[in-house]
Structure formats: structure tokens, C-alpha cells
Scaffold this motif. Structure first.
Motif, PDB file in Angstrom:
ATOM      1  N   THR A  32       5.651  34.506  27.328  1.00  0.00           N
ATOM      2  CA  THR A  32       5.043  34.136  26.046  1.00  0.00           C
ATOM      3  C   THR A  32       5.757  34.883  24.919  1.00  0.00           C
ATOM      4  O   THR A  32       6.500  35.839  25.160  1.00  0.00           O
ATOM      5  CB  THR A  32       3.550  34.487  26.022  1.00  0.00           C
ATOM      6  N   TYR A  33       5.516  34.439  23.701  1.00  0.00           N
ATOM      7  CA  TYR A  33       6.172  35.076  22.551  1.00  0.00           C
ATOM      8  C   TYR A  33       5.784  36.551  22.450  1.00  0.00           C
ATOM      9  O   TYR A  33       6.621  37.421  22.205  1.00  0.00           O
ATOM     10  CB  TYR A  33       5.771  34.334  21.274  1.00  0.00           C
ATOM     11  N   GLU A  34       4.508  36.854  22.678  1.00  0.00           N
ATOM     12  CA  GLU A  34       4.055  38.238  22.620  1.00  0.00           C
ATOM     13  C   GLU A  34       4.703  39.072  23.716  1.00  0.00           C
ATOM     14  O   GLU A  34       5.113  40.225  23.481  1.00  0.00           O
ATOM     15  CB  GLU A  34       2.531  38.302  22.747  1.00  0.00           C
ATOM     16  N   GLN A  35       4.841  38.510  24.909  1.00  0.00           N
ATOM     17  CA  GLN A  35       5.493  39.239  26.005  1.00  0.00           C
ATOM     18  C   GLN A  35       6.973  39.468  25.710  1.00  0.00           C
ATOM     19  O   GLN A  35       7.525  40.530  26.030  1.00  0.00           O
ATOM     20  CB  GLN A  35       5.320  38.453  27.311  1.00  0.00           C
ATOM     21  N   ARG A  36       7.616  38.483  25.089  1.00  0.00           N
ATOM     22  CA  ARG A  36       9.028  38.639  24.760  1.00  0.00           C
ATOM     23  C   ARG A  36       9.230  39.748  23.731  1.00  0.00           C
ATOM     24  O   ARG A  36      10.148  40.570  23.859  1.00  0.00           O
ATOM     25  CB  ARG A  36       9.593  37.315  24.232  1.00  0.00           C
ATOM     26  N   LEU A  37       8.379  39.777  22.718  1.00  0.00           N
ATOM     27  CA  LEU A  37       8.500  40.831  21.708  1.00  0.00           C
ATOM     28  C   LEU A  37       8.277  42.205  22.317  1.00  0.00           C
ATOM     29  O   LEU A  37       8.975  43.172  21.980  1.00  0.00           O
ATOM     30  CB  LEU A  37       7.491  40.587  20.579  1.00  0.00           C
ATOM     31  N   ASP A  38       7.312  42.299  23.219  1.00  0.00           N
ATOM     32  CA  ASP A  38       7.031  43.580  23.851  1.00  0.00           C
ATOM     33  C   ASP A  38       8.200  44.034  24.725  1.00  0.00           C
ATOM     34  O   ASP A  38       8.592  45.217  24.699  1.00  0.00           O
ATOM     35  CB  ASP A  38       5.753  43.470  24.681  1.00  0.00           C
ATOM     36  N   LYS A  39       8.794  43.121  25.469  1.00  0.00           N
ATOM     37  CA  LYS A  39       9.906  43.473  26.352  1.00  0.00           C
ATOM     38  C   LYS A  39      11.163  43.806  25.562  1.00  0.00           C
ATOM     39  O   LYS A  39      11.972  44.646  25.982  1.00  0.00           O
ATOM     40  CB  LYS A  39      10.176  42.313  27.316  1.00  0.00           C
ATOM     41  N   LEU A  40      11.337  43.170  24.411  1.00  0.00           N
ATOM     42  CA  LEU A  40      12.522  43.406  23.588  1.00  0.00           C
ATOM     43  C   LEU A  40      12.307  44.504  22.547  1.00  0.00           C
ATOM     44  O   LEU A  40      13.217  44.786  21.760  1.00  0.00           O
ATOM     45  CB  LEU A  40      12.905  42.109  22.866  1.00  0.00           C
ATOM     46  N   SER A  41      11.106  45.105  22.530  1.00  0.00           N
ATOM     47  CA  SER A  41      10.762  46.163  21.569  1.00  0.00           C
ATOM     48  C   SER A  41      10.897  45.664  20.133  1.00  0.00           C
ATOM     49  O   SER A  41      11.425  46.359  19.251  1.00  0.00           O
ATOM     50  CB  SER A  41      11.644  47.401  21.782  1.00  0.00           C
ATOM     51  N   GLN A  42      10.404  44.448  19.894  1.00  0.00           N
ATOM     52  CA  GLN A  42      10.445  43.837  18.570  1.00  0.00           C
ATOM     53  C   GLN A  42       9.022  43.679  18.030  1.00  0.00           C
ATOM     54  O   GLN A  42       8.046  43.738  18.784  1.00  0.00           O
ATOM     55  CB  GLN A  42      11.130  42.469  18.627  1.00  0.00           C
ATOM     56  N   GLU A  43       8.927  43.479  16.725  1.00  0.00           N
ATOM     57  CA  GLU A  43       7.637  43.269  16.069  1.00  0.00           C
ATOM     58  C   GLU A  43       7.589  41.889  15.436  1.00  0.00           C
ATOM     59  O   GLU A  43       8.635  41.289  15.161  1.00  0.00           O
ATOM     60  CB  GLU A  43       7.405  44.337  14.994  1.00  0.00           C
ATOM     61  N   SER A  44       6.396  41.415  15.183  1.00  0.00           N
ATOM     62  CA  SER A  44       6.271  40.132  14.512  1.00  0.00           C
ATOM     63  C   SER A  44       6.772  40.266  13.077  1.00  0.00           C
ATOM     64  O   SER A  44       6.643  41.314  12.442  1.00  0.00           O
ATOM     65  CB  SER A  44       4.817  39.648  14.532  1.00  0.00           C
ATOM     66  N   LEU A  45       7.331  39.193  12.552  1.00  0.00           N
ATOM     67  CA  LEU A  45       7.878  39.224  11.203  1.00  0.00           C
ATOM     68  C   LEU A  45       6.776  39.367  10.162  1.00  0.00           C
ATOM     69  O   LEU A  45       6.987  39.985   9.109  1.00  0.00           O
ATOM     70  CB  LEU A  45       8.691  37.948  10.955  1.00  0.00           C
TER      71      LEU A  45
END
Length: 331
Positions: free
Chosen positions: A218-231
Motif C-alpha cells: 500500500t502507499y502507506e507501507q511504501r512510504l514507511d519502507k522508503l523512509s518517506q513522508e506524505s507531501l
């Protein structure tokens, strides 16, 4: 400043020496300073009923129309005539094709008759100022559509150019070459419409899904794995940082009293730098920077937020629960 000369070098070849009698050499160290000195008296042409602002060689001239549109337009035309005479006196030609007029708010038909140096100015519904596009209603949907299209194009280019497929390298390239497009001057145009917020989010969501091993997450899982934040969360932090600069007087030309009603040290709950605002009576005002940021600012924790400096404040924002102030969830 006398007996100046210059020559052009291409490879090992030099042009003949040319002597400079006037003007500023483009690309020189003194060039920007000399140009500012040259045009520094231009705002002095304006009286109290008009405002002129400069950025490099761009000029904005505007008036506030209160009750007499025709009289205000006459004042504006008078200042345009002064500008034309100044440009003629100092031999600094104006690019009339780049000049236009826009009504902010209620339409004023008399503005269609404004001219500059005998050239009629085009009445437009949308302008681009310092890279940000907005219309006569101060809406930024067109600007958001432009930057989203540009960001998608840049993201696709990155995917084509990086043949290795390394996730870390691709994500770093996205943060360097794509994300700044979506965040430039976000304090000005930070969207409040869900469709605009979703459009911006789509750029990062699509890019992360194309990375190796991310397709089924999911988008949230991808951000967490990539150490990214929502824009959207990043834009909210940018708003709070700019609010800090206003409250603590770090922006010399912006007075906190023009944006908020400060009541420092007058609360027993939360931090001591809370601000207040009257009820907004229009949609444009309600979605303005001050109103959209005030709840998040007043809701900052007094225990975990460090107000001692801008750097420490920026660091302490990372630990704040700001996602509750975002309008769009990550999923």
C-alpha cells in the motif's frame, strides 16, 4: 566605473576588446548590485494610493479598489504614465508584450482601458508571478495542474534514465529533481481542495509503486519502507516553519499583527505562543495561510516543541503528531 572594457572567450580564442560606455555586464560580480542601484528610485514614483514592488527586472504595480473604481483606475493610469516616463528617461525599455492587468476579486471593467506608453494592456484572468500561477479569485488549481504535469514528466524521465533500478538511488533522484517542483512556494498555494491534494499525492504514489519490490504494498507501507513522508504533511510543516518566522519576527517585512492576534503568555494550556483570529467571512480568507495553519500551531505540544530557535523548532516538528491536521489520509 569609467574606462571599462570587456571581451569574450570561447575555448582558447578571445574576441576584440569592446569598451563599455553604459549598462551592466551580464554575469559580472557587480552586475546585480549596479542594477539595483540603477532602478532603486523607481518605487519613489508611487504615492500613498498605489504600491510598487520589484523583483530583479520585474515590476508589480497595484491599487486597492474600495468604493470608486473609476477614480482608482485613473490613479493607476497616472502611475503607469510615470513608469513609462521613467523608463524613457533612463533608457530602460519596457517589454509591453509581457505586461498585463488582472482584477483580484470583484471585476472592474474600467481596468480594461489601462495602457502603458500608449500600448493597451491586456486584461487577463490568470497570471504567473515568480513561478506561481493564480487567477482573479486567488485560486491555484491551474498552478497545481501545471506542477503535477511537470513532476510526472520528470519522474518518468528518472525511471527511463536510471537503468540500474536501485531503489535508494531512484528515491534520492525523486527527492532532488521532482519533489522541489511540488513544494516550491507551497506556503502561498497550499491546496485545500481534496482533488488538488490528491493530484499532488498521485506523483509520489505512482513513482513509489514503480520501484522494485513495492508494487504489492500500500502507499502507506511504501512510504514507511522508503523512509518517506506524505507531501501534505511536508507542506504543513513548511507552513508551521513560516509561521514561526512571522511570530518571532524573522521576516522583516511581515508583521505578526497583520496575520494573527497574538496573545503570548496568556494561556495555562499548551504553549505560550498561541495566536487567535476572528471568524473568516469569505472562502478565500478561510483558506488563507493564517487560518489553515492556526489550529496546527496552537495544537503544538508545549513539552516536545522547542521554540528557542528556528533550527530546533524544525527538528522538534518531526516528533509532533501533525497527521491529524491533514485532510487526506495516506491510503
Amino acid at each position: 566605473m569609467t574606462d571599462r572594457s570587456h571581451r569574450t572567450r570561447v575555448g582558447n580564442y578571445l574576441s576584440d576588446v569592446a569598451f563599455i560606455t553604459s549598462g551592466v555586464v551580464q554575469g559580472s560580480c557587480l552586475g546585480p548590485l549596479l542594477f539595483v542601484l540603477y532602478i532603486n528610485d523607481l518605487p519613489d514614483l508611487c504615492s500613498s494610493n498605489a504600491v510598487m514592488k520589484l523583483f530583479a527586472d520585474d515590476v508589480k504595480l497595484y491599487c486597492n479598489v474600495v468604493a470608486q473604481p473609476n477614480l482608482t483606475t485613473a490613479h493607476l493610469q497616472e502611475h503607469l504614465d510615470k513608469l513609462a516616463r521613467w523608463a524613457a528617461d533612463w533608457q530602460l525599455p519596457i517589454s509591453h508584450s509581457k505586461c498585463c492587468v488582472i482584477n483580484i476579486g470583484r471585476a472592474d471593467a474600467s481596468a480594461a482601458h489601462l495602457s502603458l506608453d500608449s500600448h493597451a494592456l491586456t486584461l487577463v484572468n490568470e497570471v504567473t508571478d515568480l513561478g506561481v500561477s493564480y487567477d482573479s479569485s486567488l485560486k491555484f488549481s491551474t498552478h497545481i495542474a501545471k506542477i503535477v504535469a511537470k513532476a510526472h514528466s520528470r519522474a518518468n524521465l528518472i525511471m527511463r534514465c536510471f537503468v540500474s533500478g536501485d531503489t535508494v538511488s531512484l528515491m534520492r533522484a525523486f527527492n532532488v529533481f521532482v519533489r522541489p517542483i511540488l513544494e516550491y512556494s507551497s506556503v502561498v498555494w497550499n491546496p485545500y481542495l481534496i482533488k488538488d491534494i490528491d493530484a499532488i499525492k498521485t506523483v509520489q504514489r505512482r513513482f513509489t509503486k514503480r520501484l522494485r519490490g513495492m508494487k504489492d504494498l500500500t502507499y502507506e507501507q511504501r512510504l514507511d519502507k522508503l523512509s518517506q513522508e506524505s507531501l501534505e504533511l511536508r507542506r504543513l510543516r513548511a507552513d508551521l516553519l513560516f509561521m514561526y518566522k512571522i511570530v518571532f519576527g524573522l521576516c522583516k517585512d511581515l508583521n505578526v499583527n497583520d496575520f494573527f492576534v497574538p496573545r503570548f503568555n496568556q494561556t495555562n494550556r499548551g504553549h505560550k505562543y498561541k495566536v487567535y483570529l476572528p471568524v473568516a467571512k469569505s472562502a478565500a480568507r478561510f483558506n488563507f495561510f493564517s487560518y489553515r495553519t492556526i489550529n496546527a500551531w496552537n495544537g503544538l505540544s508545549a513539552e516536545t516543541t522547542d521554540f528557542s530557535s528556528l533550527t530546533r523548532f524544525r527538528t522538534s516538528l518531526v516528533s509532533q503528531d501533525l497527521i491529524r491536521y491533514c485532510k487526506v489520509c495516506l491510503a
